[in-house]
Design a protein around this motif. Structure first.
Motif, PDB file in Angstrom:
ATOM      1  N   VAL A   1      41.354  -3.022-110.290  1.00 43.79           N
ATOM      2  CA  VAL A   1      41.126  -4.470-110.309  1.00 43.79           C
ATOM      3  C   VAL A   1      39.655  -4.747-110.000  1.00 43.79           C
ATOM      4  O   VAL A   1      39.160  -4.324-108.952  1.00 43.79           O
ATOM      5  N   PRO A   2      38.943  -5.439-110.878  1.00 47.72           N
ATOM      6  CA  PRO A   2      37.518  -5.692-110.647  1.00 47.72           C
ATOM      7  C   PRO A   2      37.321  -6.812-109.628  1.00 47.72           C
ATOM      8  O   PRO A   2      38.240  -7.597-109.368  1.00 47.72           O
ATOM      9  N   PRO A   3      36.127  -6.906-109.043  1.00 49.98           N
ATOM     10  CA  PRO A   3      35.839  -8.037-108.145  1.00 49.98           C
ATOM     11  C   PRO A   3      35.957  -9.355-108.912  1.00 49.98           C
ATOM     12  O   PRO A   3      35.714  -9.417-110.112  1.00 49.98           O
ATOM     13  N   ALA A   4      36.342 -10.383-108.199  1.00 44.89           N
ATOM     14  CA  ALA A   4      36.499 -11.702-108.828  1.00 44.89           C
ATOM     15  C   ALA A   4      35.164 -12.181-109.380  1.00 44.89           C
ATOM     16  O   ALA A   4      34.121 -12.056-108.738  1.00 44.89           O
ATOM     17  N   ARG A   5      35.195 -12.710-110.573  1.00 44.71           N
ATOM     18  CA  ARG A   5      33.988 -13.234-111.201  1.00 44.71           C
ATOM     19  C   ARG A   5      33.869 -14.725-110.938  1.00 44.71           C
ATOM     20  O   ARG A   5      34.856 -15.444-110.946  1.00 44.71           O
ATOM     21  N   THR A   6      32.660 -15.177-110.759  1.00 44.16           N
ATOM     22  CA  THR A   6      32.408 -16.599-110.571  1.00 44.16           C
ATOM     23  C   THR A   6      31.878 -17.178-111.870  1.00 44.16           C
ATOM     24  O   THR A   6      30.877 -16.715-112.407  1.00 44.16           O
ATOM     25  N   VAL A   7      32.567 -18.156-112.377  1.00 36.91           N
ATOM     26  CA  VAL A   7      32.145 -18.839-113.598  1.00 36.91           C
ATOM     27  C   VAL A   7      31.619 -20.210-113.223  1.00 36.91           C
ATOM     28  O   VAL A   7      32.318 -21.010-112.608  1.00 36.91           O
ATOM     29  N   ILE A   8      30.377 -20.464-113.543  1.00 41.02           N
ATOM     30  CA  ILE A   8      29.736 -21.728-113.162  1.00 41.02           C
ATOM     31  C   ILE A   8      30.133 -22.822-114.144  1.00 41.02           C
ATOM     32  O   ILE A   8      30.064 -22.638-115.355  1.00 41.02           O
ATOM     33  N   LEU A   9      30.567 -23.948-113.624  1.00 39.67           N
ATOM     34  CA  LEU A   9      30.961 -25.073-114.460  1.00 39.67           C
ATOM     35  C   LEU A   9      29.756 -25.586-115.258  1.00 39.67           C
ATOM     36  O   LEU A   9      28.685 -25.801-114.728  1.00 39.67           O
ATOM     37  N   SER A  10      29.992 -25.751-116.550  1.00 38.42           N
ATOM     38  CA  SER A  10      28.938 -26.286-117.418  1.00 38.42           C
ATOM     39  C   SER A  10      28.926 -27.806-117.308  1.00 38.42           C
ATOM     40  O   SER A  10      29.811 -28.476-117.811  1.00 38.42           O
ATOM     41  N   GLN A  11      27.915 -28.320-116.610  1.00 37.04           N
ATOM     42  CA  GLN A  11      27.846 -29.767-116.400  1.00 37.04           C
ATOM     43  C   GLN A  11      26.799 -30.439-117.281  1.00 37.04           C
ATOM     44  O   GLN A  11      26.692 -31.653-117.296  1.00 37.04           O
ATOM     45  N   GLN A  12      26.041 -29.603-118.024  1.00 38.02           N
ATOM     46  CA  GLN A  12      24.973 -30.207-118.823  1.00 38.02           C
ATOM     47  C   GLN A  12      25.479 -30.805-120.129  1.00 38.02           C
ATOM     48  O   GLN A  12      24.769 -31.548-120.783  1.00 38.02           O
ATOM     49  N   VAL A  13      26.687 -30.471-120.557  1.00 34.11           N
ATOM     50  CA  VAL A  13      27.142 -30.909-121.867  1.00 34.11           C
ATOM     51  C   VAL A  13      28.646 -31.156-121.835  1.00 34.11           C
ATOM     52  O   VAL A  13      29.384 -30.427-121.191  1.00 34.11           O
ATOM     53  N   ASP A  14      29.056 -32.201-122.499  1.00 33.65           N
ATOM     54  CA  ASP A  14      30.470 -32.488-122.689  1.00 33.65           C
ATOM     55  C   ASP A  14      30.943 -31.626-123.850  1.00 33.65           C
ATOM     56  O   ASP A  14      30.538 -31.831-124.997  1.00 33.65           O
ATOM     57  N   ALA A  15      31.807 -30.637-123.567  1.00 35.97           N
ATOM     58  CA  ALA A  15      32.177 -29.646-124.577  1.00 35.97           C
ATOM     59  C   ALA A  15      32.842 -30.275-125.793  1.00 35.97           C
ATOM     60  O   ALA A  15      32.534 -29.914-126.933  1.00 35.97           O
ATOM     61  N   LEU A  16      33.755 -31.207-125.579  1.00 37.11           N
ATOM     62  CA  LEU A  16      34.444 -31.837-126.704  1.00 37.11           C
ATOM     63  C   LEU A  16      33.489 -32.689-127.535  1.00 37.11           C
ATOM     64  O   LEU A  16      33.546 -32.682-128.763  1.00 37.11           O
ATOM     65  N   ALA A  17      32.604 -33.418-126.853  1.00 37.02           N
ATOM     66  CA  ALA A  17      31.621 -34.220-127.589  1.00 37.02           C
ATOM     67  C   ALA A  17      30.671 -33.310-128.359  1.00 37.02           C
ATOM     68  O   ALA A  17      30.314 -33.594-129.517  1.00 37.02           O
ATOM     69  N   TRP A  18      30.244 -32.210-127.713  1.00 39.07           N
ATOM     70  CA  TRP A  18      29.366 -31.256-128.397  1.00 39.07           C
ATOM     71  C   TRP A  18      30.064 -30.671-129.616  1.00 39.07           C
ATOM     72  O   TRP A  18      29.462 -30.526-130.692  1.00 39.07           O
TER      73      TRP A  18
END
Length: 527
Positions: free
Chosen positions: A49-66
């Motif tokens: 089992v690998p160490p937990a990965r941290t995924v940073i929230l993308s706040q610069q862009v609205d994914a659906l709008a993009w």
């Protein structure tokens, strides 16, 4: 060689493409299924089992709008790359047909040819049939209105007064469309069937070249029969001798062409959708050339030069315009989607891939365990070439070294059109568990279709338990229905993941599922 012979050869090639593509996919499925049921002789150990990965929230862009903006830009890029050579073809047709070369006439013909962009846009953006039909109607209506308006505006420049009878040009536009569109669009629809379009371009490329052998052989036979020496030679080698003499060189040329396409695709010079678009535009230009030559044989050199130029212009424009679409706006960070499912439901899996997996390719690569249920959607020129050369077994994971090589060679960069590729892993019965766990460890989000899940599906239970050990529950999205054994999910995953119910897969349900995936991948804020 008469135009009629060329038209017959071309139409035969397209029909054979559809038939051969169905056969190839059937044999490919049989080969993959046989490989999945066999053993490599070595059961691979599961990774730690690998160490937990941290995924940073993308706040610069609205994914659906993009995504909406990106889809519009791609549609415009494809339409533009068709529109310019279509206008050139319109000028060619008007000149050859001795019709007035005015802006209105160019738009009336060129606007109707723009419909060729519809299937290209539909494949690139994963549009369903209804959406594609509506897009085609919108383009036709817009072309008819624009052509009518231009016909009225140009009247003063021609020394005439605009009149209400110019409104009849609205219907004239559809008459042009009815004359020129049926044949090429029929050929495009025939090779664009969802079950074969993955192999249609490379099959068509091979057959188009190899099919020249009997065509050229018949002409060579007729030429040899015109004198005594040639007739003697025909008696010695047989009436089919000319074909046999040409079969090997054309077969080698066809194989070289297939290898060239596979190598160019591997080098990311074009995407699968771009290769299909080029094939369809070739069909469009070829049918127009053959029809014009058949109608005006005296203009053959001009028609050939014009249609070849229009065809050659399309790939260059397509690449340039699609490159420009990626230079606008901030792109969300790449996210890898692992798509898993209960095997054995081909139509359902294909529908899920079309509506979700194909759409995700704007955000990042998709990884999967290969199986016959989605083979028609994921086969690429490299897969085709390995199958055709009898090297399908080399695609399977049979050892830890082979798995490591496959993982390190995963395609993580986008194609020229901005879409990412699907990374498939063909596994033996004793290598799939280690493979799917490795893919879990590398995925940013997991989508698993558990509709009709029962306790007899032991493989799915294994995957659910691995989710519980290796992934945060929020990064796993499960698709369920009324037949899903939810108690099995609860027992395997104490911390419940996101579960989305799909009853009939309508657009509202599909949109909710895709939004849930974006939130799980931390590309879209909750709410």
């Amino acid at each position: 060689m008469s135009p009629g012979e060329l038209i017959f050869h071309f139409l035969n090639t397209v029909v054979l493409t559809a038939l051969v593509a169905f056969f190839v996919l059937w044999r490919y499925r049989v080969g993959v299924l046989a490989g999945m049921g066999s053993s490599s002789g070595t059961s691979l150990a599961l990774p730690s089992v690998p160490p937990a990965r941290t995924v940073i929230l993308s706040q610069q862009v609205d994914a659906l709008a993009w995504e909406r903006q990106a889809r519009r830009r791609i549609a415009l890029a494809i339409s533009g790359s068709v529109a310019i050579p279509a206008l050139a073809l319109a000028v060619l047709q008007l000149h050859v047909s001795d019709l007035p070369l005015t802006p209105a006439h160019v738009l009336l013909i060129g606007g109707s040819l723009l419909v060729a962009a519809v299937p290209m846009v539909a494949v690139s953006l994963a549009l369903n049939f209804r959406q594609a039909v509506l897009l085609a109607l919108a383009l036709l209506l817009a072309g008819a209105v624009l052509g009518t308006v231009v016909s009225m505006l140009q009247r003063p420049f021609l020394g005439r007064t605009p009149s209400l009878d110019q409104l009849l040009n609205f219907f004239t536009f559809f008459q042009f469309a009815a004359v020129w569109l049926p044949l090429p669009m029929t050929l495009i629809l025939l090779t664009g069937l969802s079950r074969i379009r993955g192999v249609a371009p490379i099959t068509f490329a091979g057959l188009l070249i190899f099919g020249l052998a009997p065509l050229a052989g018949s002409r060579l036979t007729a030429w040899l029969a015109t004198d005594t020496e040639g007739s003697r030679l025909l008696l010695d080698i047989g009436l089919n001798g000319a074909f046999l003499m040409l079969a090997l060189p054309t077969a080698l040329l066809a194989w070289w062409r297939l290898k060239h396409l596979a190598e160019a695709y591997a080098a990311k010079r074009f995407s699968d959708a771009q290769l299909l678009a080029r094939t369809w535009w070739l069909m469009f230009c070829a049918t127009m050339a053959l029809e014009l030559i058949n109608a005006r044989p005296s203009h053959t050199p001009l028609v050939l030069a014009g249609t070849v130029g229009a065809y050659a212009l399309f790939p260059w424009l397509n690449g340039r315009f699609l490159t420009l679409t990626r230079q606008h706006g901030h792109h969300p960070p790449r996210r890898t989607l692992l798509l898993l499912r209960v095997f054995g439901f081909t139509a359902r899996t294909e529908q899920l891939f079309d509506r979700i997996g194909a759409r995700w390719r704007l955000f990042g690569p998709v990884t999967m365990i290969a199986a016959p249920d989605v083979m028609a959607r994921t086969i690429d020129p490299g897969d085709f070439l390995r199958f055709a050369s009898g090297r399908l077994a080399s695609s399977f994971v049979t050892s830890q070294a082979g798995l490591d090589a496959g993982l390190s060679g995963m395609d993580q960069t986008h194609d020229p059109d901005g879409r990412y590729r699907v990374n498939e892993f063909c596994c033996r019965d004793d290598t799939w568990r280690a493979t799917v766990v490795e893919l879990m460890d590398r995925a940013d989000v997991v989508l698993m279709d558990l509709r009709k899940l029962t306790r007899e599906r032991g493989g799915c239970e294994f995957e659910l338990r691995q989710f519980a050990h290796r992934l945060p529950a929020g990064r796993v999205v499960l698709v369920i229905d009324q037949d899903t054994d939810t108690q099995l999910i609860h027992a395997a995953m104490p911390h419940l993941p996101v579960m989305i119910t799909l009853k009939n897969g309508n657009p509202a349900e599909t949109e909710a599922l895709f939004a849930a995936l974006l939130r799980a991948a931390e590309l879209q804020a909750a709410g």
